[in-house]
Design a protein around this motif. Structure first.
Motif, PDB file in Angstrom:
ATOM      1  N   UNK A  32      29.020  15.929  -5.391  1.00  0.00           N
ATOM      2  CA  UNK A  32      29.630  15.556  -4.124  1.00  0.00           C
ATOM      3  C   UNK A  32      30.905  14.753  -4.259  1.00  0.00           C
ATOM      4  N   UNK A  33      31.675  15.019  -5.324  1.00  0.00           N
ATOM      5  CA  UNK A  33      32.928  14.296  -5.544  1.00  0.00           C
ATOM      6  C   UNK A  33      34.071  15.292  -5.718  1.00  0.00           C
ATOM      7  N   UNK A  34      35.320  14.878  -5.467  1.00  0.00           N
ATOM      8  CA  UNK A  34      36.467  15.780  -5.652  1.00  0.00           C
ATOM      9  C   UNK A  34      36.736  16.032  -7.129  1.00  0.00           C
ATOM     10  N   UNK A  35      37.436  17.118  -7.393  1.00  0.00           N
ATOM     11  CA  UNK A  35      37.713  17.516  -8.765  1.00  0.00           C
ATOM     12  C   UNK A  35      39.199  17.823  -8.925  1.00  0.00           C
ATOM     13  N   UNK A  36      39.768  17.362 -10.018  1.00  0.00           N
ATOM     14  CA  UNK A  36      41.156  17.655 -10.374  1.00  0.00           C
ATOM     15  C   UNK A  36      41.134  18.661 -11.517  1.00  0.00           C
ATOM     16  N   UNK A  37      41.832  19.777 -11.363  1.00  0.00           N
ATOM     17  CA  UNK A  37      41.864  20.815 -12.395  1.00  0.00           C
ATOM     18  C   UNK A  37      43.140  20.690 -13.220  1.00  0.00           C
ATOM     19  N   UNK A  38      42.974  20.620 -14.542  1.00  0.00           N
ATOM     20  CA  UNK A  38      44.110  20.554 -15.456  1.00  0.00           C
ATOM     21  C   UNK A  38      43.968  21.714 -16.438  1.00  0.00           C
ATOM     22  N   UNK A  39      44.815  22.723 -16.291  1.00  0.00           N
ATOM     23  CA  UNK A  39      44.677  23.953 -17.069  1.00  0.00           C
ATOM     24  C   UNK A  39      45.461  23.908 -18.374  1.00  0.00           C
ATOM     25  N   UNK A  40      44.813  24.397 -19.438  1.00  0.00           N
ATOM     26  CA  UNK A  40      45.473  24.489 -20.740  1.00  0.00           C
ATOM     27  C   UNK A  40      45.767  25.931 -21.120  1.00  0.00           C
ATOM     28  N   UNK A  41      45.365  26.883 -20.287  1.00  0.00           N
ATOM     29  CA  UNK A  41      45.780  28.269 -20.465  1.00  0.00           C
ATOM     30  C   UNK A  41      45.861  28.939 -19.100  1.00  0.00           C
ATOM     31  N   UNK A  42      46.375  30.135 -19.070  1.00  0.00           N
ATOM     32  CA  UNK A  42      46.611  30.830 -17.799  1.00  0.00           C
ATOM     33  C   UNK A  42      45.921  32.190 -17.802  1.00  0.00           C
ATOM     34  N   UNK A  43      44.634  32.195 -18.148  1.00  0.00           N
ATOM     35  CA  UNK A  43      43.920  33.451 -18.346  1.00  0.00           C
ATOM     36  C   UNK A  43      43.565  34.173 -17.043  1.00  0.00           C
ATOM     37  N   UNK A  44      43.406  33.439 -15.936  1.00  0.00           N
ATOM     38  CA  UNK A  44      43.033  34.088 -14.674  1.00  0.00           C
ATOM     39  C   UNK A  44      43.279  33.145 -13.503  1.00  0.00           C
ATOM     40  N   UNK A  45      42.989  33.637 -12.291  1.00  0.00           N
ATOM     41  CA  UNK A  45      43.329  32.876 -11.086  1.00  0.00           C
ATOM     42  C   UNK A  45      42.234  31.905 -10.662  1.00  0.00           C
ATOM     43  N   UNK A  46      41.330  31.562 -11.580  1.00  0.00           N
ATOM     44  CA  UNK A  46      40.269  30.628 -11.242  1.00  0.00           C
ATOM     45  C   UNK A  46      40.680  29.170 -11.284  1.00  0.00           C
ATOM     46  N   UNK A  47      41.958  28.895 -11.612  1.00  0.00           N
ATOM     47  CA  UNK A  47      42.417  27.511 -11.711  1.00  0.00           C
ATOM     48  C   UNK A  47      42.104  26.731 -10.444  1.00  0.00           C
ATOM     49  N   UNK A  48      42.395  27.333  -9.303  1.00  0.00           N
ATOM     50  CA  UNK A  48      42.137  26.593  -8.050  1.00  0.00           C
ATOM     51  C   UNK A  48      41.350  27.421  -7.048  1.00  0.00           C
ATOM     52  N   UNK A  49      40.727  28.494  -7.484  1.00  0.00           N
ATOM     53  CA  UNK A  49      39.972  29.319  -6.548  1.00  0.00           C
ATOM     54  C   UNK A  49      38.707  28.593  -6.086  1.00  0.00           C
ATOM     55  N   UNK A  50      38.170  28.965  -4.931  1.00  0.00           N
ATOM     56  CA  UNK A  50      36.953  28.330  -4.418  1.00  0.00           C
ATOM     57  C   UNK A  50      35.697  28.959  -5.005  1.00  0.00           C
ATOM     58  N   UNK A  51      35.801  29.412  -6.244  1.00  0.00           N
ATOM     59  CA  UNK A  51      34.686  30.097  -6.905  1.00  0.00           C
ATOM     60  C   UNK A  51      34.568  29.591  -8.333  1.00  0.00           C
TER      61      UNK A  51
END
Length: 346
Positions: A104-123
Motif C-alpha cells: 500500500x505504498x507508492x513505488x519509484x521505477x528506475x530502469x537499467x535497461x529498455x527491454x519492454x514497455x513495463x517500466x511504467x505500465x499498470x501491469x
C-alpha cells in the motif's frame, strides 16, 4: 484523470542522483524509503546509490516471481516504509511494483535497461507455478532511466524494447477492428499515445549506440505504458502480436525475448492484413536494428510457428484481433506462414 508520474528523467548518472528525487516530499515525508535491486546488478547499484541514500534499506529481489514479490511486500509492511524504489530490469521493477501495491505504498521505477514497455505500465508480469501471469498494479509515482546502465546492458535487451514499442501499431489496428466488428469501446487518446510512441522510434535513423536514440526509446516505452493506464487495459499495446508471443512462450519457452517475439508477431499480423506498406516499414525497422523478422530467425520451424498461431487466441480469451477475425484453419495458417517468409525473405 490520468495519475501521471510526478517526474520522468532519462539521462546518464540518474541513479547516483536518486537522493535528490527522494528529497521531494511528494515521494516520502520522513525519508523512510526502501530500495529493491535485482540479483545481477545489485552490488553495483548499491555502491552507486550509497552516497546519496545513506542508510536506506536495500532488499535483494532474487527473481521476477510472485513469491519474490509477496516476500518483499511482507518486508515492506513490517518496516513501515513510505515508498519503494525499484532499480533494475523488467523482472525487478515488476516485482517491486507488485510488492509496493501489496504494502500500500507508492513505488519509484528506475530502469537499467529498455527491454519492454513495463517500466511504467499498470501491469506486473510475474512467474508462478503455472507459468506467467499479469497482475494489475498502480502506476509508478516517478520514473527514471539511467543511460549509463542502459549502455552497459546487453544490446539484445535494448533491441527488445524496439520490437515491443513498434508492435503498438498492430495492437491499435486490432483495437480498431474490435471496435468496428464488435462495438468494443475505444479510447482515442490511448491510441494516439501508443501510436506516437511507435512512430517516434520507427522514424529514427540512428542506433542504440546513440544517447539521443535511447532517450527517444525510453520516452516511447514510458508513453506506451501510460497509454495502457488511460485505456484501463493493455489494449493499445497488446493485440494479435502479443497473443502470438504468449503462445510461443507457452509452447516453446526460452525461444526468444519478449520484444523480439512482439516484433515478429506485429510483422506477421500486418501480413495477415495484406498491408504491404506497413509491413515493409516494420520489417525495415526490425532489420535496421538487427532484430529477428521471421520465426526462422529465432529457431522455430514453420510447423512450430503455425502451432503457436493456432494457440494464440486462447492466450487472451475475449480479446478480438486479426487472428480471431480471420479464424484460419490449420492448413490456412501454414499457408500464411509460408507466404510471410516468402514476402519478407530470410
Amino acid at each position: 484523470m490520468l495519475p501521471a508520474p510526478i517526474t520522468m528523467e532519462v539521462r546518464r548518472g540518474a541513479i547516483a542522483q536518486l537522493g535528490s528525487l527522494l528529497a521531494d516530499s511528494r515521494v516520502a515525508t520522513s525519508g523512510r524509503v526502501a530500495v529493491a535491486v535485482g540479483a545481477g546488478l545489485g552490488d553495483r547499484i548499491t555502491e552507486v546509490i550509497a552516497p546519496s541514500l545513506g542508510d536506506a534499506e536495500v532488499f535483494r529481489v532474487p527473481d521476477g516471481s510472485v513469491d519474490a514479490a509477496v516476500s518483499l511486500g511482507a518486508d515492506l509492511r513490517k518496516g513501515a516504509y513510505e515508498a519503494l524504489v525499484g532499480i533494475g530490469g523488467g523482472k525487478t521493477i515488476d516485482a517491486a511494483k507488485y510488492a509496493a501495491s501489496l504494502a500500500g505504498i507508492p513505488m519509484v521505477a528506475v530502469a537499467t535497461n529498455l527491454a519492454h514497455d513495463g517500466i511504467c505500465s499498470p501491469v506486473a508480469s510475474l512467474t508462478h507455478e503455472s507459468g506467467k501471469g499479469s497482475f494489475g498494479v498502480p502506476m509508478p509515482l516517478a520514473i527514471m532511466v539511467d543511460l549509463d546502465f542502459v549502455h552497459d546492458a546487453p544490446p539484445a535487451l535494448v533491441r527488445s524494447g524496439i520490437g515491443d514499442v513498434i508492435s503498438n501499431l498492430s495492437a491499435i489496428e486490432d483495437w480498431q477492428l474490435g471496435n468496428a466488428e464488435r462495438g468494443e469501446p475505444i479510447d482515442g487518446l490511448a491510441c494516439s499515445m501508443a501510436r506516437t510512441a511507435a512512430e517516434a522510434v520507427m522514424g529514427r535513423v540512428d542506433s542504440i549506440e546513440s544517447d539521443a536514440f535511447l532517450t527517444v526509446l525510453a520516452e516511447a516505452l514510458i508513453l506506451s505504458g501510460m497509454s495502457m493506464v488511460i485505456a484501463g487495459s493493455s489494449r493499445p499495446s497488446s493485440g494479435g502480436d502479443h497473443e502470438i508471443l504468449h503462445a510461443v512462450d507457452q509452447l516453446f519457452p526460452g525461444t526468444s525475448n519478449h520484444g523480439e517475439l512482439a516484433g515478429i508477431g506485429a510483422a506477421f499480423c500486418f501480413h495477415l492484413r495484406d498491408d504491404a506498406a506497413r509491413l515493409g516499414q516494420i520489417v525495415a525497422c526490425l532489420r535496421r536494428h538487427e532484430l529477428p523478422v521471421t520465426h526462422l530467425d529465432v529457431g522455430l520451424t514453420t510447423e512450430q510457428f503455425a502451432e503457436a498461431i493456432a494457440l494464440a487466441p486462447s492466450t487472451r480469451p475475449g480479446r478480438y484481433t486479426i487472428l480471431e477475425h480471420l479464424r484460419l484453419t490449420e492448413g490456412e495458417i501454414r499457408d500464411r506462414v509460408e507466404g510471410y517468409v516468402h514476402a519478407v525473405g530470410r
